[in-house]
Design an enzyme around this catalytic site. Structure first.
Site: not given
Length: 437
Positions: A173, A215-216, A407
């Site tokens: 997602n 990440e996380y 980025w």
């Protein structure tokens, strides 16, 4: 290099007379479309060549590079008007070199998605050491979802740029998944399978290394993540492949929050070949209005990182975009609109807004009002310009960092590359130093 901030009464013609640089060169270097319109507070990079050459019939870029003992890539960097192409014509004046003192060597990593404009990519590649292609996403069984990356890998190599495989824990997602990375790090068989998948993909596709953007990561998986990085490096390093790791912007090892707790700067710095500090997104889509990368916050992260990790392993993340907020800001409801740096200046011109400069954040911004349903609605825009880029590069030099990571490079921002090229010698190619343990 001169960074000129536009004042009332300035025009390209007055600047040309003041600095002794043709109007066409100022416009071409800064990629200006309208030569007759500037806005107060806008920055322009003025470059005065030390040595120039007028192209003659039969000349090629390769022959000119040999004649002046330089490289085709250096000529492309010094002449943005070439747009990363070899095409030249008789009478064209090329900048061979500039007198601005260089601050030493720097590596430049640019992140790109496979759908990047090929024109933008070719204009950017001469300035890059690495092209990090976003992204191969991990799956819970240790396999990878692959992007359409073949053309980008090939183009990178054509320009002497090292293609780098970005590996993320993005779910289908589109968001970074704590559960997904946890399921992988908690299972030794899955970790081993993923390491082998990354290794085989690097070899088969012709990548030069890998960039981990996980990440996380939960606090309970911090040691497992470091162990994963060590084992991946042990697999790749003996064959000359590097392992880079992207780090969240921490200011202490005890920093709370799911974004920070599972990533130990010192341990990861030892495990990886190099790290990139993701020093951006203080101002973001859902935040109150503020700069994306205020230099005071960036410095705080960089100073902490330099105490935990050898500075010659660190690259500083630099954003290539800004945000526009509609005021008043409403927590949980307001959404900022992403805007390119060139787009921000064009918007300021369109709205007749004066660009200001936040001296503490060292970031440009402007305010304008727009009528909506009969009401004057306030808007504020924070973005990056030549001065804010220079402030971040000054920090890189001050702390002795290895390089910068951009980025991202999806939108061409000429001043970013002009300032980097004026301040540093951009490294092409990379050799892994140290052992592979």
């Amino acid at each position: 290099m001169i960074i000129h901030t536009i004042q009332n009464g300035d025009s390209l013609y007055t600047l040309s007379r003041r600095y002794g640089v043709p109007v066409t060169k100022i416009a071409e270097d800064n990629d200006l479309k309208n030569l007759d319109k500037l806005t107060v507070g806008q920055t322009l990079v003025i470059l005065v060549p030390e040595k120039s050459y007028t192209v003659k019939g039969g000349d090629t870029l390769e022959a000119i590079a040999r004649r002046f003992n330089t490289s085709v890539m250096a000529l492309m960097r010094n002449n943005p008007v070439l747009m990363g192409e070899n095409t030249i014509y008789p009478g064209q004046v090329l900048a061979i070199s500039y007198p601005t003192p260089k601050y030493g060597n720097i590596t430049v990593n640019g992140f790109a998605f496979p759908n990047i404009s090929r024109e933008v990519l070719k204009r950017t590649l001469p300035y890059l050491t690495y092209l990090s292609i976003f992204s191969h996403s991990v799956q819970s069984d240790g396999t990878l979802r692959e992007p359409n990356d073949a053309e980008l890998i090939s183009l990178a190599k054509d320009y002497g740029v090292l293609p780098t495989m970005v590996v993320t824990n993005l779910s289908q997602n589109g968001g970074f998944s704590e559960d997904l990375v946890g399921s992988i790090l908690s299972n030794e068989q899955t970790k081993e399978k993923l390491i082998n998948e990354i290794y085989s993909t690097v070899k088969e596709k012709g990548y030069n290394g890998v960039d981990l953007d996980f990440e996380y990561i939960g606090k309970s998986y911090a040691n497992e993540y470091t162990d994963f990085i060590k084992k991946l490096r042990q697999k790749l390093c003996p064959e000359g492949y590097y392992v880079f790791v992207d780090l969240p912007p921490k200011t202490s090892e005890e920093q709370a929050g799911i974004l920070y707790e599972g990533q130990n700067y010192s341990d990861i710095g030892n495990a990886a070949n190099s790290v990139m500090l993701m020093t951006y997104e203080w101002g973001y889509t859902f935040s109150p209005p503020m700069p994306v990368a205020p230099i005071d916050r960036v410095r705080e992260v960089a100073l902490f990182a330099s105490k935990e990790i050898s500075p010659d392993k660190i690259t500083l993340g630099i954003p290539n975009y800004g945000y526009e907020w509609t005021l008043p800001f409403v927590e949980g409801e307001s959404r900022a609109r992403s805007i390119s740096n060139i787009g921000a200046v064009e918007l300021a011109m369109q709205k007749n807004a004066k660009i200001e400069y936040d001296a503490i954040a060292q970031t440009p911004y402007f305010i304008f009002y727009e009528k909506e349903n009969g009401n004057a609605i306030e808007h504020i825009v924070y973005f990056e310009d030549a001065n804010s880029i220079k402030a971040k590069l000054d920090l890189v030099y001050e702390l002795g960092f290895k390089g910068v990571g951009i980025w991202n490079i999806m939108k061409y921002f000429p001043q970013l590359w002009l300032v980097i090229n004026s301040m540093f010698n951009i490294v092409k190619g990379y050799n892994i130093t140290g052992n592979c343990n």
